[in-house]
Design an enzyme around this catalytic site. Structure first.
Site, PDB file in Angstrom:
ATOM      1  N   LYS A 162      24.682  -6.846   2.941  1.00  0.00           N
ATOM      2  CA  LYS A 162      23.702  -6.202   3.830  1.00  0.00           C
ATOM      3  C   LYS A 162      23.817  -4.689   3.712  1.00  0.00           C
ATOM      4  CE  LYS A 162      23.422  -4.943   8.280  1.00  0.00           C
ATOM      5  NZ  LYS A 162      22.592  -3.746   8.118  1.00  0.00           N
ATOM      6  N   GLU A 171      37.004  -1.186   6.404  1.00  0.00           N
ATOM      7  CA  GLU A 171      37.179   0.210   5.988  1.00  0.00           C
ATOM      8  C   GLU A 171      36.435   1.050   7.003  1.00  0.00           C
ATOM      9  OE1 GLU A 171      38.983   1.433   3.677  1.00  0.00           O
ATOM     10  OE2 GLU A 171      39.510  -0.422   2.647  1.00  0.00           O
ATOM     11  N   CYS A 188      33.839   9.349   4.622  1.00  0.00           N
ATOM     12  CA  CYS A 188      34.901   8.812   5.485  1.00  0.00           C
ATOM     13  C   CYS A 188      36.205   9.558   5.262  1.00  0.00           C
ATOM     14  CB  CYS A 188      35.084   7.329   5.217  1.00  0.00           C
ATOM     15  SG  CYS A 188      35.277   6.956   3.490  1.00  0.00           S
ATOM     16  N   GLU A 199      35.702  11.948  15.103  1.00  0.00           N
ATOM     17  CA  GLU A 199      35.007  11.977  13.811  1.00  0.00           C
ATOM     18  C   GLU A 199      33.579  12.469  14.037  1.00  0.00           C
ATOM     19  OE1 GLU A 199      33.930   8.240  11.872  1.00  0.00           O
ATOM     20  OE2 GLU A 199      34.459   9.116   9.940  1.00  0.00           O
TER      21      GLU A 199
HETATM   22  P1  NDP Z   1      28.068   1.643  11.512  1.00  0.00           P
HETATM   23  O1  NDP Z   1      29.367   1.069  11.906  1.00  0.00           O
HETATM   24  O2  NDP Z   1      27.079   2.002  12.544  1.00  0.00           O
HETATM   25  O3  NDP Z   1      27.306   0.641  10.505  1.00  0.00           O
HETATM   26  C1  NDP Z   1      27.926   0.063   9.399  1.00  0.00           C
HETATM   27  C2  NDP Z   1      27.176  -1.196   8.983  1.00  0.00           C
HETATM   28  O4  NDP Z   1      27.366  -2.206   9.974  1.00  0.00           O
HETATM   29  C3  NDP Z   1      25.664  -0.991   8.854  1.00  0.00           C
HETATM   30  O5  NDP Z   1      25.184  -1.767   7.763  1.00  0.00           O
HETATM   31  C4  NDP Z   1      25.182  -1.537  10.169  1.00  0.00           C
HETATM   32  O6  NDP Z   1      23.853  -1.942  10.123  1.00  0.00           O
HETATM   33  C5  NDP Z   1      26.088  -2.727  10.359  1.00  0.00           C
HETATM   34  N1  NDP Z   1      26.132  -3.251  11.714  1.00  0.00           N
HETATM   35  C6  NDP Z   1      25.745  -2.662  12.859  1.00  0.00           C
HETATM   36  N2  NDP Z   1      25.957  -3.491  13.914  1.00  0.00           N
HETATM   37  C7  NDP Z   1      26.494  -4.634  13.421  1.00  0.00           C
HETATM   38  C8  NDP Z   1      26.940  -5.859  13.995  1.00  0.00           C
HETATM   39  N3  NDP Z   1      26.857  -6.091  15.309  1.00  0.00           N
HETATM   40  N4  NDP Z   1      27.474  -6.810  13.184  1.00  0.00           N
HETATM   41  C9  NDP Z   1      27.583  -6.581  11.868  1.00  0.00           C
HETATM   42  N5  NDP Z   1      27.152  -5.449  11.255  1.00  0.00           N
HETATM   43  C10 NDP Z   1      26.619  -4.480  12.011  1.00  0.00           C
HETATM   44  O7  NDP Z   1      28.452   2.869  10.631  1.00  0.00           O
HETATM   45  P2  NDP Z   1      27.551   4.096  10.227  1.00  0.00           P
HETATM   46  O8  NDP Z   1      26.309   3.628   9.560  1.00  0.00           O
HETATM   47  O9  NDP Z   1      27.445   5.003  11.383  1.00  0.00           O
HETATM   48  O10 NDP Z   1      28.495   4.730   9.090  1.00  0.00           O
HETATM   49  C11 NDP Z   1      29.417   5.684   9.339  1.00  0.00           C
HETATM   50  C12 NDP Z   1      30.813   5.124   9.537  1.00  0.00           C
HETATM   51  O11 NDP Z   1      31.283   4.478   8.362  1.00  0.00           O
HETATM   52  C13 NDP Z   1      31.780   6.244   9.806  1.00  0.00           C
HETATM   53  O12 NDP Z   1      32.678   5.935  10.849  1.00  0.00           O
HETATM   54  C14 NDP Z   1      32.529   6.370   8.497  1.00  0.00           C
HETATM   55  O13 NDP Z   1      33.786   6.970   8.601  1.00  0.00           O
HETATM   56  C15 NDP Z   1      32.596   4.960   8.038  1.00  0.00           C
HETATM   57  N6  NDP Z   1      32.854   4.896   6.602  1.00  0.00           N
HETATM   58  C16 NDP Z   1      34.071   4.429   6.170  1.00  0.00           C
HETATM   59  C17 NDP Z   1      34.375   4.409   4.827  1.00  0.00           C
HETATM   60  C18 NDP Z   1      35.678   3.851   4.343  1.00  0.00           C
HETATM   61  O14 NDP Z   1      35.726   3.423   3.199  1.00  0.00           O
HETATM   62  N7  NDP Z   1      36.743   3.838   5.127  1.00  0.00           N
HETATM   63  C19 NDP Z   1      33.441   4.894   3.829  1.00  0.00           C
HETATM   64  C20 NDP Z   1      32.196   5.365   4.385  1.00  0.00           C
HETATM   65  C21 NDP Z   1      31.933   5.357   5.732  1.00  0.00           C
HETATM   66  P3  NDP Z   1      22.723  -0.919  10.612  1.00  0.00           P
HETATM   67  O15 NDP Z   1      22.890   0.317   9.823  1.00  0.00           O
HETATM   68  O16 NDP Z   1      21.517  -1.663  10.273  1.00  0.00           O
HETATM   69  O17 NDP Z   1      22.970  -0.722  12.099  1.00  0.00           O
END
Ligand code: NDP
Length: 491
Positions: free
Chosen positions: A175, A250, A284, A383
């Site tokens: 997804k 992650e 991240c 963050e």
């Molecule tokens: P989110 O946690 O909001 O979203 C991540 C994914 O989860 C999206 O595809 C989102 O869909 C989906 N999602 C949302 N709600 C649910 C649910 N209830 N069940 C399952 N999946 C769900 O993150 P952000 O988009 O805000 O991204 C930023 C974050 O990602 C930051 O905290 C960053 O640090 C972290 N990150 C970590 C990395 C690592 O490797 N450690 C690398 C890059 C980023 P939708 O977008 O459709 O809501």
């Protein structure tokens, strides 16, 4: 203006979803594409297709070497189409074209790396403590994988999930985030062209609720690989209470960079700029907390200010641009809110702090440097996921370590010093999944990636990550021809 339309990729076919949503160009704030919004029905179809494919001899009957070849082919196709994918990622996320081109070129190498690993996964022959037994273990693919990625670096973050999952023999439903999904929906065409049997890889986009929830709680899913924020991760963990899927997370970070006065400050400043202003800070591993030995503090801040002032902000499709917009409007609003709270708590703006002049459209934000006395200030603790560097002085090595470790996160860290002995002391003491010494923001498929604390569970990348997509089966073979002895005694 007509909008570009994208489709879901389910069971080897490109299909529309019942619902759609508009994707906005972060450089203008205007809609440019119409995306399919997968609901529960589409998620169920994708997971069922992945489950069928998992058992189908068209996939299950391939040798590991054959699976590896498919991944190599996918890597070649990604390299061949890197420019088109990069343009789409830049359009949909605002990430600058210089970075997306370079990163996607490297994504190809991730697929090739995992392709090469496919036939190197081995079980073991065990020196069993019973004379009439042979025992060995097999590594078998775990099943259907639900892979979920956020909007920053979607192709890259997918490669570290799809690569090992497919190499191990799993099938995947991926997804993409609802923000910036275009490059992954386009990438589906390359998966199709590479020749994976239908249903082995399914690519969706849709909202966290319902699509993310339906996917991570689906009873046919055995493995969840999630990248995103800690709050969403908690939902995912609750969802997996339904299917008990093995889960890796992650998550975010608030990575500290420690600079000692013996370091070459001019060189260090380039690493710090790369760590916080590359990808407009939406990384991240962003080195967002800078701790500087007091005697070097003011000098380093001056060098950083001068370099930040020269950063070219603007159209992300222009190869000369060094910083593009933030990916979403809510990102900018979040950053502005945390900055306002930080100033109220005593932080001071050294440079930036607002929207750049001359760019009225789009979600741009200036490269910003904030000085603060300690970790209590919100922008040092939270963050931001944006181009905001918080700088705090320290007096001793002990204090630097204590401040660096004073966080619930623990993804990355950086140490800049000319002292080899000090570097080794700090490598041991920093609580983070990555320590970069005299460098920052280097990655490779060969190196494990992941965090301590609230930065996550498990590791992606590196040879061991493939094992996380397998289960161990222990096989016992009795070698004696004598009748089985006393059936009431366990042997
Ligand atoms: P989110 O946690 O909001 O979203 C991540 C994914 O989860 C999206 O595809 C989102 O869909 C989906 N999602 C949302 N709600 C649910 C649910 N209830 N069940 C399952 N999946 C769900 O993150 P952000 O988009 O805000 O991204 C930023 C974050 O990602 C930051 O905290 C960053 O640090 C972290 N990150 C970590 C990395 C690592 O490797 N450690 C690398 C890059 C980023 P939708 O977008 O459709 O809501």
């Amino acid at each position: 203006m007509s909008l570009t339309r994208f489709q879901l990729y389910i069971d080897g076919a490109f299909v529309d979803a019942e619902n759609t949503f508009e994707s906005l160009d972060p450089a203008t704030g205007r809609a440019w594409a119409l995306m399919p919004a997968a609901g529960e029905a589409e998620v169920n179809r994708a997971v069922e297709a992945a489950d069928r494919a998992f058992h189908d001899p068209a996939w299950a009957g391939l040798t590991a070497t054959q699976r590896g070849r498919l991944l190599m082919k996918l890597g070649d196709l990604v390299a061949e189409h890197a420019v088109r994918l990069a343009e789409l990622e830049t359009r949909d996320t605002g990430k600058i074209i210089r970075e997306t081109k370079a990163q996607i070129g490297y994504v190809a190498d991730y697929y090739r790396y995992f392709g090469g690993l496919a036939d190197k996964v081995q079980g073991a022959h065990l020196p069993i403590d019973k004379p009439d037994m042979e025992v060995f273990t097999r590594r078998e693919p775990i099943g259907v994988v639900a892979a979920i990625v956020p909007w920053n670096s979607q192709l890259f973050l997918s490669a570290v999930k799809l690569g090992p999952a497919l190499a191990a023999g799993c099938t995947v439903v991926l997804k993409a985030s609802e923000d910036g999904p275009a490059p992954l929906l386009e990438f589906a065409r390359l998966v199709d062209e590479a020749g994976f049997p239908k249903g082995v890889v399914n690519i969706l986009t849709g909202f966290g609720e319902p699509a993310g929830r339906a996917l991570t709680s689906h009873p046919l899913v055995s493995r969840v690989a999630f990248t995103g924020g800690p709050a969403t991760a908690r939902h995912v963990v609750r969802n997996t209470a339904e299917n008990l899927a093995h889960t890796t997370l992650e998550l975010g970070g608030k990575s500290p960079v420690l600079v000692f006065a013996d370091a070459d400050l001019d060189s260090v400043s380039n690493a710090i700029i790369a760590g916080i202003f590359a990808a407009t800070g939406q990384s991240c591993v962003a080195g967002s907390r800078l701790y500087v030995e007091r005697s070097a503090h003011d000098r380093l801040v001056e060098i950083l200010k001068a370099k930040a002032a020269k950063i070219r902000i603007g159209d992300p499709q222009d190869p000369a641009t060094e910083m593009g917009p933030l990916a979403t409007l809510r990102q900018r609003e979040h950053i502005e809110a945390v900055l306002a709270r930080s100033l109220a708590a005593g932080a001071r703006i050294a440079c930036g702090g607002g929207r750049p002049a001359g760019l009225p459209e789009g979600w741009f934000f200036e490269p910003t440097i904030v000085t603060a006395a300690d970790n209590a200030v919100p922008c040092v603790a939270e963050e931001l996921f944006g181009p905001v560097l918080s700088v705090v002085p320290f007096d001793t090595e002990e204090e630097a370590v204590a401040k660096a470790n004073d966080t619930r996160f623990g993804l990355a860290s950086g140490v800049f010093t000319a002292s080899l002995t000090r570097a080794h002391r700090l490598i041991r003491r920093l609580r983070a999944g990555i320590v970069w010494v005299n460098t920052y923001r280097a990655v490779s498929p060969i190196v494990p990636f992941g965090g301590y604390g609230q930065s996550g569970l498990g590791r992606e990348g590196g040879a061991e990550s493939i094992l996380d997509y397998t289960r161990t089966k222990s096989v016992w073979i009795r070698t004696s021809d004598d009748p089985i002895p006393d059936p009431f005694v366990m042997r």
